[in-house]
Design a protein around this motif. Sequence first.
Motif, PDB file in Angstrom:
ATOM      1  N   LEU A  93     -22.727  31.785 -25.463  1.00  0.00           N
ATOM      2  CA  LEU A  93     -21.848  30.821 -24.811  1.00  0.00           C
ATOM      3  C   LEU A  93     -22.617  29.538 -24.521  1.00  0.00           C
ATOM      4  O   LEU A  93     -23.713  29.578 -23.962  1.00  0.00           O
ATOM      5  CB  LEU A  93     -21.307  31.401 -23.501  1.00  0.00           C
ATOM      6  N   PHE A  94     -22.054  28.394 -24.909  1.00  0.00           N
ATOM      7  CA  PHE A  94     -22.686  27.106 -24.675  1.00  0.00           C
ATOM      8  C   PHE A  94     -21.746  26.237 -23.860  1.00  0.00           C
ATOM      9  O   PHE A  94     -20.547  26.161 -24.160  1.00  0.00           O
ATOM     10  CB  PHE A  94     -23.016  26.416 -26.002  1.00  0.00           C
ATOM     11  N   VAL A  95     -22.276  25.592 -22.829  1.00  0.00           N
ATOM     12  CA  VAL A  95     -21.478  24.746 -21.942  1.00  0.00           C
ATOM     13  C   VAL A  95     -22.044  23.338 -21.978  1.00  0.00           C
ATOM     14  O   VAL A  95     -23.266  23.146 -21.904  1.00  0.00           O
ATOM     15  CB  VAL A  95     -21.499  25.279 -20.488  1.00  0.00           C
ATOM     16  N   GLY A  96     -21.188  22.354 -22.092  1.00  0.00           N
ATOM     17  CA  GLY A  96     -21.674  20.977 -22.126  1.00  0.00           C
ATOM     18  C   GLY A  96     -20.613  19.996 -21.678  1.00  0.00           C
ATOM     19  O   GLY A  96     -19.425  20.320 -21.617  1.00  0.00           O
ATOM     20  N   ASP A  97     -21.051  18.800 -21.346  1.00  0.00           N
ATOM     21  CA  ASP A  97     -20.143  17.721 -20.958  1.00  0.00           C
ATOM     22  C   ASP A  97     -19.395  17.224 -22.191  1.00  0.00           C
ATOM     23  O   ASP A  97     -19.971  17.078 -23.270  1.00  0.00           O
ATOM     24  CB  ASP A  97     -20.927  16.576 -20.317  1.00  0.00           C
ATOM     25  N   ALA A  98     -18.113  16.925 -22.017  1.00  0.00           N
ATOM     26  CA  ALA A  98     -17.274  16.576 -23.167  1.00  0.00           C
ATOM     27  C   ALA A  98     -17.695  15.293 -23.850  1.00  0.00           C
ATOM     28  O   ALA A  98     -17.481  15.123 -25.054  1.00  0.00           O
ATOM     29  CB  ALA A  98     -15.810  16.476 -22.728  1.00  0.00           C
ATOM     30  N   THR A  99     -18.286  14.350 -23.107  1.00  0.00           N
ATOM     31  CA  THR A  99     -18.622  13.055 -23.699  1.00  0.00           C
ATOM     32  C   THR A  99     -20.126  12.779 -23.735  1.00  0.00           C
ATOM     33  O   THR A  99     -20.552  11.854 -24.425  1.00  0.00           O
ATOM     34  CB  THR A  99     -17.944  11.915 -22.912  1.00  0.00           C
ATOM     35  N   GLU A 100     -20.931  13.571 -23.020  1.00  0.00           N
ATOM     36  CA  GLU A 100     -22.351  13.286 -22.953  1.00  0.00           C
ATOM     37  C   GLU A 100     -23.210  14.322 -23.692  1.00  0.00           C
ATOM     38  O   GLU A 100     -24.415  14.165 -23.788  1.00  0.00           O
ATOM     39  CB  GLU A 100     -22.806  13.213 -21.492  1.00  0.00           C
ATOM     40  N   SER A 101     -22.587  15.392 -24.197  1.00  0.00           N
ATOM     41  CA  SER A 101     -23.334  16.434 -24.908  1.00  0.00           C
ATOM     42  C   SER A 101     -22.945  16.417 -26.390  1.00  0.00           C
ATOM     43  O   SER A 101     -21.847  15.989 -26.753  1.00  0.00           O
ATOM     44  CB  SER A 101     -23.024  17.815 -24.319  1.00  0.00           C
ATOM     45  N   ARG A 102     -23.867  16.899 -27.199  1.00  0.00           N
ATOM     46  CA  ARG A 102     -23.569  17.070 -28.633  1.00  0.00           C
ATOM     47  C   ARG A 102     -23.362  18.545 -28.872  1.00  0.00           C
ATOM     48  O   ARG A 102     -24.308  19.320 -28.985  1.00  0.00           O
ATOM     49  CB  ARG A 102     -24.723  16.539 -29.493  1.00  0.00           C
ATOM     50  N   ILE A 103     -22.094  18.964 -28.904  1.00  0.00           N
ATOM     51  CA  ILE A 103     -21.753  20.376 -29.038  1.00  0.00           C
ATOM     52  C   ILE A 103     -21.891  20.793 -30.493  1.00  0.00           C
ATOM     53  O   ILE A 103     -21.319  20.159 -31.395  1.00  0.00           O
ATOM     54  CB  ILE A 103     -20.327  20.646 -28.530  1.00  0.00           C
ATOM     55  N   GLY A 104     -22.663  21.880 -30.733  1.00  0.00           N
ATOM     56  CA  GLY A 104     -22.831  22.377 -32.092  1.00  0.00           C
ATOM     57  C   GLY A 104     -21.576  23.093 -32.581  1.00  0.00           C
ATOM     58  O   GLY A 104     -20.619  23.299 -31.845  1.00  0.00           O
ATOM     59  N   ARG A 105     -21.614  23.463 -33.862  1.00  0.00           N
ATOM     60  CA  ARG A 105     -20.466  24.161 -34.437  1.00  0.00           C
ATOM     61  C   ARG A 105     -20.226  25.471 -33.714  1.00  0.00           C
ATOM     62  O   ARG A 105     -21.139  26.269 -33.529  1.00  0.00           O
ATOM     63  CB  ARG A 105     -20.720  24.407 -35.926  1.00  0.00           C
ATOM     64  N   ARG A 136     -15.787   7.715 -26.345  1.00  0.00           N
ATOM     65  CA  ARG A 136     -14.592   8.165 -27.082  1.00  0.00           C
ATOM     66  C   ARG A 136     -15.000   8.837 -28.397  1.00  0.00           C
ATOM     67  O   ARG A 136     -14.437   9.860 -28.791  1.00  0.00           O
ATOM     68  CB  ARG A 136     -13.663   6.985 -27.351  1.00  0.00           C
ATOM     69  N   GLU A 137     -15.996   8.256 -29.072  1.00  0.00           N
ATOM     70  CA  GLU A 137     -16.457   8.821 -30.338  1.00  0.00           C
ATOM     71  C   GLU A 137     -17.055  10.204 -30.120  1.00  0.00           C
ATOM     72  O   GLU A 137     -16.770  11.151 -30.879  1.00  0.00           O
ATOM     73  CB  GLU A 137     -17.486   7.890 -30.969  1.00  0.00           C
ATOM     74  N   MET A 138     -17.893  10.362 -29.082  1.00  0.00           N
ATOM     75  CA  MET A 138     -18.520  11.643 -28.820  1.00  0.00           C
ATOM     76  C   MET A 138     -17.482  12.702 -28.461  1.00  0.00           C
ATOM     77  O   MET A 138     -17.570  13.856 -28.893  1.00  0.00           O
ATOM     78  CB  MET A 138     -19.543  11.501 -27.686  1.00  0.00           C
ATOM     79  N   LEU A 139     -16.477  12.318 -27.674  1.00  0.00           N
ATOM     80  CA  LEU A 139     -15.419  13.263 -27.313  1.00  0.00           C
ATOM     81  C   LEU A 139     -14.667  13.721 -28.558  1.00  0.00           C
ATOM     82  O   LEU A 139     -14.384  14.907 -28.728  1.00  0.00           O
ATOM     83  CB  LEU A 139     -14.455  12.613 -26.318  1.00  0.00           C
ATOM     84  N   ALA A 140     -14.361  12.788 -29.452  1.00  0.00           N
ATOM     85  CA  ALA A 140     -13.631  13.136 -30.671  1.00  0.00           C
ATOM     86  C   ALA A 140     -14.455  14.080 -31.546  1.00  0.00           C
ATOM     87  O   ALA A 140     -13.928  15.070 -32.090  1.00  0.00           O
ATOM     88  CB  ALA A 140     -13.276  11.867 -31.436  1.00  0.00           C
ATOM     89  N   LEU A 141     -15.752  13.805 -31.693  1.00  0.00           N
ATOM     90  CA  LEU A 141     -16.607  14.671 -32.507  1.00  0.00           C
ATOM     91  C   LEU A 141     -16.699  16.073 -31.911  1.00  0.00           C
ATOM     92  O   LEU A 141     -16.657  17.078 -32.631  1.00  0.00           O
ATOM     93  CB  LEU A 141     -18.001  14.054 -32.621  1.00  0.00           C
ATOM     94  N   ASN A 142     -16.833  16.158 -30.596  1.00  0.00           N
ATOM     95  CA  ASN A 142     -16.960  17.472 -29.950  1.00  0.00           C
ATOM     96  C   ASN A 142     -15.694  18.298 -30.090  1.00  0.00           C
ATOM     97  O   ASN A 142     -15.749  19.520 -30.262  1.00  0.00           O
ATOM     98  CB  ASN A 142     -17.314  17.289 -28.473  1.00  0.00           C
ATOM     99  N   VAL A 143     -14.543  17.649 -30.006  1.00  0.00           N
ATOM    100  CA  VAL A 143     -13.282  18.392 -30.125  1.00  0.00           C
ATOM    101  C   VAL A 143     -13.087  18.931 -31.545  1.00  0.00           C
ATOM    102  O   VAL A 143     -12.352  19.897 -31.747  1.00  0.00           O
ATOM    103  CB  VAL A 143     -12.104  17.481 -29.710  1.00  0.00           C
ATOM    104  N   CYS A 144     -13.752  18.337 -32.513  1.00  0.00           N
ATOM    105  CA  CYS A 144     -13.639  18.813 -33.898  1.00  0.00           C
ATOM    106  C   CYS A 144     -14.663  19.884 -34.247  1.00  0.00           C
ATOM    107  O   CYS A 144     -14.715  20.357 -35.394  1.00  0.00           O
ATOM    108  CB  CYS A 144     -13.805  17.635 -34.863  1.00  0.00           C
ATOM    109  N   SER A 145     -15.492  20.295 -33.281  1.00  0.00           N
ATOM    110  CA  SER A 145     -16.618  21.188 -33.586  1.00  0.00           C
ATOM    111  C   SER A 145     -16.277  22.661 -33.454  1.00  0.00           C
ATOM    112  O   SER A 145     -17.069  23.449 -32.960  1.00  0.00           O
ATOM    113  CB  SER A 145     -17.802  20.848 -32.677  1.00  0.00           C
TER     114      SER A 145
END
Length: 621
Positions: A123-135, A185-194
């Motif tokens: 389980l990985f937890v991160g901020d929606a806009t400040e973290s780079r969530i992996g696949r 906004r870009e980081m949030l969009a990338l994370n939601v696609c991960s």
Amino acid sequence: VQREIKEGEAVKKYDRAELVACREKMLSVLSAFPRRGTGKTFSAGVRTLYKAVGGEKITDSLIEGAEGAEKQFLSLEPLEGVLAEIEAVAGERTYTAREFASVLRSGLEALKISMIPQYADALFVGDATESRIGRSRVLFCAGLTEELPVAAKDTAVVTDGEIARLGQLRVDIEPAIAQVNARAREMLALNVCSFTEALYLSCPDRKGGAETARSELFYYVEKTYLPAPMSEVFPYDCGARGPAELRALGLHDAFTEGRESDTVRCSSVVAALDGLGEGERLHRLLSEKREKVPLASGLWFRGEFSPTLLESYFACPFAGFAMRGLRLEEREERPVLDTDTGSFVHAVLEQCAARFSEFSSEEECRAAAKERAEELLQTPRFSALADTKAGAYAAERLIRESVSVTAASYRQLTGSKFRVNETEETLTLPELSLRGKADRVDVSGEYVRVIDYKTGSIDDAPVSYYTGRKLQLQLYLLAASREGKPAGAFYFPAAESFLGEGEEPFRMKGFYCGDGEVVSLFDTSLKEGEKSAYFEGGLGGRKADKGMSAGDFSDFLSYATLVSAQAEKEMEEGVILPTPYEGACAYCKLGGMCGFTGTPRKEKGIKCAAIAEIARGEGRK
């Protein structure tokens, strides 16, 4: 808490000794926090508070039942680390209590302590806009309110104008706020696609007691991942009975009014509801003359019920529902709005009024008002004024007006027998489930008066009160004088304005008890037959309409509860018809929504004595 615990009837149902002990404990806690002090003083106050409430004992008892990482999670040791850091960095700096609270909150929020379940090692937890969530296989996005995507505000000490001027000297400061927001906004969009298998989005209905709105992210996700309806025949956007019924009623009205010629969409909704066993109820709704929307009451009463909500209803139920129920509002993009200047004067007056008893002279009051106004100009909301010469002139003008208004209010108070009891006091009327904040409550013995600061135009016509469009002052006075006697409800004109010959500046307007004993409390220098310079009234001679006898004034105030109760009943039934009072449409921005073309409501003038008589008549019933 500063007042002594009463004796007698007021506390006979309580253990007075326990109340006194609680009060002494509270006073000891409050004494640890001054209005202004150094970082060390406030840090010591936090430690005093921690000891006073037995913080160490409480945390120890919690930690006893914990194991492993939970013990560290429950420990308050990091608090001492934050306080020590504040003392080291800004221990000698002077803060107001509000400023120190902001510094402490920032330090505590930066700790970012989280617990990970022991058996969820993937389980990985991160901020929606400040973290780079992996696949990830399954992705949960929680707390998606209107605050996401994060939009940083330009609250820096260097303004945009100064950045531009520095740019001319080849000094670049980056990133700009626009770039920061774009990256978030870009980081949030990338994370939601991960995610590879499933995506879950959630938004809380309420946050911190206030209602929330869904993030715009929901819109983009729905457009990206959800397939479009196969046909426009049935509107798939109404998945619950209530919205489906409203959609059917709307389509039906569009057809009957000639705005829609295709009956297929309306029929499909009706057929779907009929299949769910709701057909009979829906047909009854379609055949009724719909002047009320029962579902609207859920929006009317979803927050605190306030006097301004009632006043907007009486001005126009439709506009009141749109602005207060649906909470529609215009987007404002100016750096300093017209309403901000009124708020500026109001803020200076409010904070100085709480200290009127500390001032020994008007000069001291003026100095304090000027100091507070200059502090307020340094806040992000008003600091942009300094960017231009016009803004600098406006800032200087705001300071002068704030000082003048505050001094006038101080003169009125020192020239009366009243003293400030509370500022920004929350008042309630349980019988109406009503709550609101009065700008100022003054007392003189058993008599109470309420004062509302007005930086704009003042409407104190009796007919405005009679028609329910101006109820706030009277309702506040009813709530404030429960344990005393109502003396007056006044508007204080908190703005400099052009005056006619013989007019007094800053003279209060409103309704009051006109008995000689009470009038003398408003103005101690008032003589028989004279008009007061402090309020629109006098002593002796023909009694003014707004100055009533104690009995009439009491009945006059009770009229507010009668019309408020009636309004609550109508709002509960769902009355949102566009039935504006005369003048309500002049500056209304909802004309394109309501389409009102009828004749506005209007009442002839009425005397205060007649309003009191109406209330007496209703009371006898």
